[in-house]
Design a protein around this motif. Sequence first.
Motif, PDB file in Angstrom:
ATOM      1  N   GLY A  86       0.809  -1.216   0.000  1.00  0.00           N
ATOM      2  CA  GLY A  86       0.000   0.000   0.000  1.00  0.00           C
ATOM      3  C   GLY A  86       0.841   1.264   0.000  1.00  0.00           C
ATOM      4  N   VAL A  87       1.917   1.249  -0.770  1.00  0.00           N
ATOM      5  CA  VAL A  87       2.841   2.391  -0.798  1.00  0.00           C
ATOM      6  C   VAL A  87       2.410   3.342  -1.908  1.00  0.00           C
ATOM      7  CG1 VAL A  87       5.253   3.098  -0.932  1.00  0.00           C
ATOM      8  CG2 VAL A  87       4.674   0.869  -0.021  1.00  0.00           C
ATOM      9  N   PHE A  88       1.388   4.146  -1.645  1.00  0.00           N
ATOM     10  CA  PHE A  88       0.913   5.118  -2.609  1.00  0.00           C
ATOM     11  C   PHE A  88       1.302   6.506  -2.126  1.00  0.00           C
ATOM     12  CE2 PHE A  88      -2.000   1.488  -2.857  1.00  0.00           C
ATOM     13  CZ  PHE A  88      -1.791   1.143  -4.171  1.00  0.00           C
ATOM     14  N   VAL A  89       2.588   6.788  -2.182  1.00  0.00           N
ATOM     15  CA  VAL A  89       3.131   8.060  -1.720  1.00  0.00           C
ATOM     16  C   VAL A  89       3.835   8.737  -2.894  1.00  0.00           C
ATOM     17  CG1 VAL A  89       3.353   7.383   0.691  1.00  0.00           C
ATOM     18  CG2 VAL A  89       5.199   6.891  -0.887  1.00  0.00           C
ATOM     19  N   TRP A  91       6.839   9.918  -3.463  1.00  0.00           N
ATOM     20  CA  TRP A  91       8.186   9.502  -3.866  1.00  0.00           C
ATOM     21  C   TRP A  91       8.157   8.214  -4.686  1.00  0.00           C
ATOM     22  CZ3 TRP A  91      10.058   4.767  -2.589  1.00  0.00           C
ATOM     23  CH2 TRP A  91       9.508   4.111  -1.492  1.00  0.00           C
ATOM     24  N   MET A  92       7.155   7.354  -4.433  1.00  0.00           N
ATOM     25  CA  MET A  92       7.064   6.112  -5.207  1.00  0.00           C
ATOM     26  C   MET A  92       6.687   6.408  -6.651  1.00  0.00           C
ATOM     27  SD  MET A  92       7.414   2.919  -5.525  1.00  0.00           S
ATOM     28  CE  MET A  92       7.606   2.271  -3.887  1.00  0.00           C
ATOM     29  N   PHE A  93       5.798   7.361  -6.853  1.00  0.00           N
ATOM     30  CA  PHE A  93       5.429   7.702  -8.217  1.00  0.00           C
ATOM     31  C   PHE A  93       6.586   8.397  -8.936  1.00  0.00           C
ATOM     32  CE2 PHE A  93       1.324   7.323  -6.051  1.00  0.00           C
ATOM     33  CZ  PHE A  93       0.794   6.311  -6.826  1.00  0.00           C
ATOM     34  N   LEU A  98      11.069   7.701 -13.009  1.00  0.00           N
ATOM     35  CA  LEU A  98      12.482   7.511 -13.338  1.00  0.00           C
ATOM     36  C   LEU A  98      12.751   6.127 -13.906  1.00  0.00           C
ATOM     37  CD1 LEU A  98      14.234   9.297 -10.339  1.00  0.00           C
ATOM     38  CD2 LEU A  98      14.027  10.082 -12.701  1.00  0.00           C
ATOM     39  N   VAL A  99      12.122   5.113 -13.352  1.00  0.00           N
ATOM     40  CA  VAL A  99      12.286   3.750 -13.864  1.00  0.00           C
ATOM     41  C   VAL A  99      11.693   3.641 -15.266  1.00  0.00           C
ATOM     42  CG1 VAL A  99      11.527   1.365 -13.511  1.00  0.00           C
ATOM     43  CG2 VAL A  99      12.444   2.665 -11.602  1.00  0.00           C
TER      44      VAL A  99
END
Length: 146
Positions: A86-89, A91-93, A98-99
């Motif tokens: 559930g990492v919907f922050v 910095w993840m986006f 970048l990926v």
Amino acid sequence: MAQRVRRRAAMMLAIAIVKGLHIAGVIVWGAGLMAVPLMLAEHAPDDTQEEYARVRRFTHYGYTHLLTPAAVIAVAAGTAPIFLRGVFVPWMFGKLVLVGIGPLFLGYFSSAQRPARHFFQPDARGRFRRSIRRAPPPPRSAASGG
């Protein structure tokens, strides 16, 4: 309470397995992306049709049966922990953007048909593998007696 602990342990195990799949997929995918241009550089203009077909068939099957599945596994296993944890922050986006730039560069360079030979010098027969595997001898200078 014990059921909650078991559920948390199962989730941690699932995440560890997915991360392992992601790392393995990225390693195979990255190694293949470095190996395919080197394999394509194996063929010289004076090769026979059978030699060319052998190199071409090997690179094609390697790309379609090894690299493409490794890429799919790497992307899927890299995306799954986002939903598992559930990492919907923000910095993840940012990281995902970048990926995502990497495949854009890969698509640009592969669609532009930039050959690996651009980066390597051929030997006397026009083959590139020897110049990749063996460094040229150092130049001799008058001061060294050569």
